[in-house]
Design a protein around this motif. Structure first.
Motif, PDB file in Angstrom:
ATOM      1  N   TYR A  58     -12.202  -2.277  -5.983  1.00  0.00           N
ATOM      2  CA  TYR A  58     -12.318  -1.701  -4.690  1.00  0.00           C
ATOM      3  C   TYR A  58     -12.004  -2.594  -3.611  1.00  0.00           C
ATOM      4  O   TYR A  58     -12.959  -3.233  -3.028  1.00  0.00           O
ATOM      5  N   SER A  59     -10.626  -2.576  -3.300  1.00  0.00           N
ATOM      6  CA  SER A  59     -10.248  -3.401  -2.249  1.00  0.00           C
ATOM      7  C   SER A  59      -9.127  -2.589  -1.585  1.00  0.00           C
ATOM      8  O   SER A  59      -7.926  -2.226  -2.214  1.00  0.00           O
ATOM      9  N   ILE A  60      -9.070  -2.680  -0.289  1.00  0.00           N
ATOM     10  CA  ILE A  60      -7.935  -1.952   0.312  1.00  0.00           C
ATOM     11  C   ILE A  60      -6.545  -2.974   0.290  1.00  0.00           C
ATOM     12  O   ILE A  60      -5.654  -2.588  -0.033  1.00  0.00           O
ATOM     13  N   ALA A  61      -6.814  -4.324   0.261  1.00  0.00           N
ATOM     14  CA  ALA A  61      -5.429  -5.228   0.288  1.00  0.00           C
ATOM     15  C   ALA A  61      -5.017  -5.107  -1.168  1.00  0.00           C
ATOM     16  O   ALA A  61      -3.739  -5.040  -1.238  1.00  0.00           O
ATOM     17  N   ASN A  99     -11.893   6.225  -4.616  1.00  0.00           N
ATOM     18  CA  ASN A  99     -12.821   6.110  -3.538  1.00  0.00           C
ATOM     19  C   ASN A  99     -12.065   6.161  -2.426  1.00  0.00           C
ATOM     20  O   ASN A  99     -10.668   5.919  -2.449  1.00  0.00           O
ATOM     21  N   ASP A 100     -12.524   5.995  -1.138  1.00  0.00           N
ATOM     22  CA  ASP A 100     -11.838   6.046   0.044  1.00  0.00           C
ATOM     23  C   ASP A 100     -11.070   4.669   0.454  1.00  0.00           C
ATOM     24  O   ASP A 100     -10.341   4.427   1.136  1.00  0.00           O
ATOM     25  N   VAL A 101     -11.791   3.524  -0.071  1.00  0.00           N
ATOM     26  CA  VAL A 101     -11.558   2.294   0.326  1.00  0.00           C
ATOM     27  C   VAL A 101     -10.066   2.275  -0.719  1.00  0.00           C
ATOM     28  O   VAL A 101      -8.975   1.756   0.280  1.00  0.00           O
ATOM     29  N   ILE A 102      -9.924   2.650  -1.838  1.00  0.00           N
ATOM     30  CA  ILE A 102      -8.758   2.584  -2.463  1.00  0.00           C
ATOM     31  C   ILE A 102      -7.553   3.510  -1.759  1.00  0.00           C
ATOM     32  O   ILE A 102      -6.401   3.226  -1.572  1.00  0.00           O
ATOM     33  N   ILE A 154      -2.510   4.554   1.321  1.00  0.00           N
ATOM     34  CA  ILE A 154      -1.869   5.278   2.590  1.00  0.00           C
ATOM     35  C   ILE A 154      -0.953   4.086   3.401  1.00  0.00           C
ATOM     36  O   ILE A 154      -0.052   4.147   4.037  1.00  0.00           O
ATOM     37  N   TYR A 155      -1.863   2.795   3.453  1.00  0.00           N
ATOM     38  CA  TYR A 155      -1.110   1.755   4.166  1.00  0.00           C
ATOM     39  C   TYR A 155       0.293   1.345   3.167  1.00  0.00           C
ATOM     40  O   TYR A 155       1.282   0.983   4.036  1.00  0.00           O
ATOM     41  N   ARG A 177       4.030   1.406   4.766  1.00  0.00           N
ATOM     42  CA  ARG A 177       5.114   0.176   4.403  1.00  0.00           C
ATOM     43  C   ARG A 177       6.407   0.461   4.029  1.00  0.00           C
ATOM     44  O   ARG A 177       7.322   0.207   4.482  1.00  0.00           O
ATOM     45  N   LEU A 178       6.262   1.529   2.909  1.00  0.00           N
ATOM     46  CA  LEU A 178       7.461   1.914   2.355  1.00  0.00           C
ATOM     47  C   LEU A 178       8.098   3.122   3.052  1.00  0.00           C
ATOM     48  O   LEU A 178       9.400   3.487   2.660  1.00  0.00           O
ATOM     49  N   GLY A 179       7.722   3.551   4.183  1.00  0.00           N
ATOM     50  CA  GLY A 179       8.358   4.608   4.989  1.00  0.00           C
ATOM     51  C   GLY A 179       8.236   6.223   4.187  1.00  0.00           C
ATOM     52  O   GLY A 179       8.824   6.937   4.455  1.00  0.00           O
ATOM     53  N   ILE A 180       6.944   6.282   3.219  1.00  0.00           N
ATOM     54  CA  ILE A 180       6.654   7.350   2.494  1.00  0.00           C
ATOM     55  C   ILE A 180       5.863   8.236   3.534  1.00  0.00           C
ATOM     56  O   ILE A 180       4.874   7.936   3.884  1.00  0.00           O
TER      57      ILE A 180
END
Length: 344
Positions: free
Chosen positions: A222-225, A248-251, A256-257, A261-264
């Motif tokens: 469970y880490s955004i990074a 969960n929302d964190v993942i 989404i980030y 980054r990939l332009g998707i």
């Protein structure tokens, strides 16, 4: 320097030691003006009562222990705050500990809290080590498992059915026509919340005739990074899923980030759904579609129930209370590209 005692505080406030004791233990029974005099005397003298001595003499410590997997992000912040507010309003102090998703560490923390003679104990989830279960059974302190609900739970529990959460998220993606679906989850060993969500989601996909590709199933904590890093690999290249179901929302935020980054484009080229509806999920760009776990309701209800267990003085009391989930449809999910191409 001699430490002030209850007699010193009583003289300073101009009341009896018994009145000071009542203010400490049952403030609602004392006239507000008298209570204020005693509180000012306590503050002025720096008096601290000896909770440990009270506990040794069989009196309540007026503390409740709560052991959570993490305080490093928003996963449990709202439930902890609501639980704390509820028990604090009745004169109890919350002792909070975090085990970092390590059930052996959880055992040591539970043992330490019981050594401090907490009046009651709350833990998160229904997966615990054999040692923790033995402590619970032997010590017979009122205990409540929060966040999870199971009809046949071995412990008193208040929370949501995580199987339902996984099913709702999966069925939402199926209803939008997605068939190329990735799943981003933490390790499910010793984590019944993630395990129940993932098992139910996979069952819903199978029922819809969707075959999940192994290369689109990613395991992250469970880490955004770390979720972002894993999803950068998952989404790279042309052959990628059209939707991601995140534990969960964190993942989901990390996913989404990574897409950004990939332009998707989300949701035009990739739909993302989370579980939780944590603080900030509605303010993301795009706003996150998720299955709402009403954390404040879970925490407040758990606080009320554990107080009721204390009043009943029955540590064997079995409570199983289910909190309803809700699918919150926002901007991060849309009709699958392959389906939208067929719509005139």
């Amino acid at each position: 320097m001699i430490k002030p005692d209850i007699v010193f505080v009583a003289k300073l406030a101009g009341v009896s030691p018994a009145t000071v004791s009542r203010v400490m233990n049952h403030p609602d029974l004392v006239h507000p003006a008298t209570r204020r005099k005693v509180e000012l005397a306590v503050e002025k003298s720096g008096y601290i009562r000896n909770r440990a001595a009270q506990a040794m003499h069989g009196k309540r410590s007026a503390t409740i222990g709560l052991v959570v997997p993490t305080v490093a992000n928003t996963i449990f912040a709202e439930v902890v705050q609501a639980f704390n507010d509820t028990v604090s309003a009745q004169g109890f102090t919350l002792l909070l500990a975090s085990h970092g998703y390590d059930l052996d560490s959880e055992y040591r923390l539970v043992r330490k809290l019981l050594e401090h003679r907490v009046d009651a104990l709350a833990v998160v989830g229904l997966d615990h080590s054999p040692g923790t279960f033995r402590l619970i059974e032997e010590q017979r302190v009122p205990l409540l498992a929060i966040w999870n609900y199971l009809a046949n739970s071995p412990l008193p529990c208040i929370g949501v059915d995580n199987r339902e959460a996984g099913r709702l998220a999966a069925e939402h993606l199926v209803a939008l026509g997605h068939r190329r679906i990735g799943m981003v989850f933490p390790a499910t060993f010793d984590n019944d919340r993630a395990r129940d969500r993932k098992t139910a989601a996979m069952a819903a996909f199978r029922a819809a005739g969707i075959e999940l590709q192994d290369r689109w199933q990613v395991e992250v904590p469970y880490s955004i990074a770390q979720a972002k890093a894993a999803c950068l690999d998952l989404l790279a290249g042309e052959n990628r899923p059209s939707a991601l179901l995140c534990a969960n929302d964190v993942i989901a935020q990390g996913a989404i980030y990574a897409a950004a980054r990939l332009g998707i484009a989300v949701p035009a080229s990739l739909s993302v759904i989370g579980i939780g509806d944590f603080a900030g999920s509605a303010q993301m760009e795009p706003a996150l579609t998720t299955v709402r776990i009403p954390a404040q309701e879970v925490g407040a209800t758990a606080g009320k129930e554990i107080l009721a267990m204390l009043r009943a003085s029955d540590p064997s009391c079995m409570i199983r209370s289910r909190i309803e989930l809700e699918l919150i449809m926002r901007s991060s999910t849309a009709i699958a590209v392959e389906l939208s191409d067929l719509i005139p």
